[in-house]
Write a protein that holds these residues in place. Structure first.
Motif, PDB file in Angstrom:
ATOM      1  N   ALA A 115       0.840  -1.207   0.000  1.00  0.00           N
ATOM      2  CA  ALA A 115       0.000   0.000   0.000  1.00  0.00           C
ATOM      3  C   ALA A 115       0.874   1.256   0.000  1.00  0.00           C
ATOM      4  CB  ALA A 115      -0.936  -0.009   1.201  1.00  0.00           C
ATOM      5  N   LEU A 116       1.949   1.242   0.772  1.00  0.00           N
ATOM      6  CA  LEU A 116       2.850   2.396   0.813  1.00  0.00           C
ATOM      7  C   LEU A 116       3.548   2.601  -0.527  1.00  0.00           C
ATOM      8  CD1 LEU A 116       4.434   2.015   4.354  1.00  0.00           C
ATOM      9  CD2 LEU A 116       2.816   3.765   3.601  1.00  0.00           C
ATOM     10  N   SER A 117       3.975   1.520  -1.139  1.00  0.00           N
ATOM     11  CA  SER A 117       4.648   1.627  -2.437  1.00  0.00           C
ATOM     12  C   SER A 117       3.698   2.168  -3.514  1.00  0.00           C
ATOM     13  CB  SER A 117       5.194   0.264  -2.845  1.00  0.00           C
ATOM     14  OG  SER A 117       5.852   0.352  -4.074  1.00  0.00           O
ATOM     15  N   LEU A 118       2.486   1.635  -3.549  1.00  0.00           N
ATOM     16  CA  LEU A 118       1.498   2.132  -4.522  1.00  0.00           C
ATOM     17  C   LEU A 118       1.147   3.591  -4.255  1.00  0.00           C
ATOM     18  CD1 LEU A 118      -0.921  -0.908  -4.800  1.00  0.00           C
ATOM     19  CD2 LEU A 118       0.642  -0.057  -6.558  1.00  0.00           C
ATOM     20  N   HIS A 119       1.058   3.952  -2.985  1.00  0.00           N
ATOM     21  CA  HIS A 119       0.750   5.341  -2.641  1.00  0.00           C
ATOM     22  C   HIS A 119       1.888   6.271  -3.058  1.00  0.00           C
ATOM     23  CE1 HIS A 119      -1.133   8.649  -0.570  1.00  0.00           C
ATOM     24  NE2 HIS A 119       0.022   8.906   0.026  1.00  0.00           N
ATOM     25  N   GLY A 120       3.125   5.827  -2.895  1.00  0.00           N
ATOM     26  CA  GLY A 120       4.272   6.634  -3.317  1.00  0.00           C
ATOM     27  C   GLY A 120       4.258   6.894  -4.812  1.00  0.00           C
ATOM     28  N   GLU A 121       3.963   5.869  -5.597  1.00  0.00           N
ATOM     29  CA  GLU A 121       3.864   6.042  -7.052  1.00  0.00           C
ATOM     30  C   GLU A 121       2.731   7.000  -7.407  1.00  0.00           C
ATOM     31  OE1 GLU A 121       3.563   2.346  -9.149  1.00  0.00           O
ATOM     32  OE2 GLU A 121       5.218   1.475  -8.015  1.00  0.00           O
ATOM     33  N   TRP A 122       1.581   6.806  -6.769  1.00  0.00           N
ATOM     34  CA  TRP A 122       0.421   7.662  -7.043  1.00  0.00           C
ATOM     35  C   TRP A 122       0.731   9.113  -6.676  1.00  0.00           C
ATOM     36  CZ3 TRP A 122      -2.434  10.577  -3.567  1.00  0.00           C
ATOM     37  CH2 TRP A 122      -3.591  11.165  -4.091  1.00  0.00           C
ATOM     38  N   LEU A 123       1.368   9.318  -5.534  1.00  0.00           N
ATOM     39  CA  LEU A 123       1.666  10.668  -5.081  1.00  0.00           C
ATOM     40  C   LEU A 123       2.646  11.368  -6.016  1.00  0.00           C
ATOM     41  CD1 LEU A 123       0.998  12.646  -2.851  1.00  0.00           C
ATOM     42  CD2 LEU A 123       2.885  11.717  -1.524  1.00  0.00           C
ATOM     43  N   CYS A 124       3.664  10.654  -6.469  1.00  0.00           N
ATOM     44  CA  CYS A 124       4.605  11.243  -7.436  1.00  0.00           C
ATOM     45  C   CYS A 124       3.866  11.671  -8.699  1.00  0.00           C
ATOM     46  CB  CYS A 124       5.707  10.251  -7.787  1.00  0.00           C
ATOM     47  SG  CYS A 124       6.935  10.025  -6.497  1.00  0.00           S
ATOM     48  N   ASP A 125       3.006  10.791  -9.215  1.00  0.00           N
ATOM     49  CA  ASP A 125       2.264  11.103 -10.436  1.00  0.00           C
ATOM     50  C   ASP A 125       1.340  12.298 -10.258  1.00  0.00           C
ATOM     51  OD1 ASP A 125       3.501   8.974 -11.676  1.00  0.00           O
ATOM     52  OD2 ASP A 125       1.802   7.600 -11.424  1.00  0.00           O
ATOM     53  N   ILE A 126       0.621  12.344  -9.141  1.00  0.00           N
ATOM     54  CA  ILE A 126      -0.357  13.417  -8.932  1.00  0.00           C
ATOM     55  C   ILE A 126       0.337  14.760  -8.710  1.00  0.00           C
ATOM     56  CG2 ILE A 126      -0.737  13.305  -6.432  1.00  0.00           C
ATOM     57  CD1 ILE A 126      -3.568  13.390  -8.903  1.00  0.00           C
ATOM     58  N   LEU A 127       1.493  14.768  -8.047  1.00  0.00           N
ATOM     59  CA  LEU A 127       2.202  16.023  -7.831  1.00  0.00           C
ATOM     60  C   LEU A 127       2.846  16.531  -9.118  1.00  0.00           C
ATOM     61  CD1 LEU A 127       3.771  15.524  -4.307  1.00  0.00           C
ATOM     62  CD2 LEU A 127       1.780  16.874  -4.931  1.00  0.00           C
TER      63      LEU A 127
END
Length: 145
Positions: free
Chosen positions: A17-29
């Protein structure tokens, strides 16, 4: 033995979950920076990164980027509230209203993403997910033997 397996499944779920969230956060920012046209060079975009870590058995997510990018976000709150429009005050001319763009690329996305991550970790571990994670753990054990 079952308790240890249950703990391993939970730990693996949180790490994923943390890894997927990190990828999502990079993309959204990156998307927010491009949308708000907050870049002069690609240095800020290239500096956005995340890494997962484990500290004393507790998984975590470390997110990083150049600090001047955060300063861009914070300057939106520190504008001078006392604007002087001399053309209107002295000459009575029509006010020239500029449309201000929102530069809240960091805070809005970071904290919205935080609550998304918390809800995913709290409510995302269902029966199908447990079965999938048990399969991954079993494959890891078989691969190391």
């Amino acid at each position: 033995m079952i308790s240890q397996e249950s703990d391993e499944v939970k730990l693996l779920f949180i790490e994923e979950a943390l890894s997927l969230h990190g990828e999502w956060l990079c993309d959204i920012l990156v998307e927010a920076i491009e949308k708000n046209k907050l870049r002069r060079t690609d240095a800020l975009l290239d500096s956005i990164n995340y890494s997962s870590f484990t500290d004393n058995g507790n998984p975590g997510l470390r997110f990083s980027f150049f600090g001047y990018g955060r300063a861009v976000d914070m300057t939106g709150y520190k504008r001078n509230k006392h604007e002087v429009d001399t053309m209107h005050d002295i000459w009575g001319m029509k006010r020239n209203k500029l449309k201000r763009t929102s530069n809240r690329w960091y805070a809005k996305n970071m904290y919205a993403g935080y609550y998304k991550l918390v809800s995913k970790i709290m409510y995302g571990l269902g029966e199908q997910e447990i079965a999938r994670l048990k399969g991954i753990l079993e494959n890891r054990k078989n691969a190391t033997i």
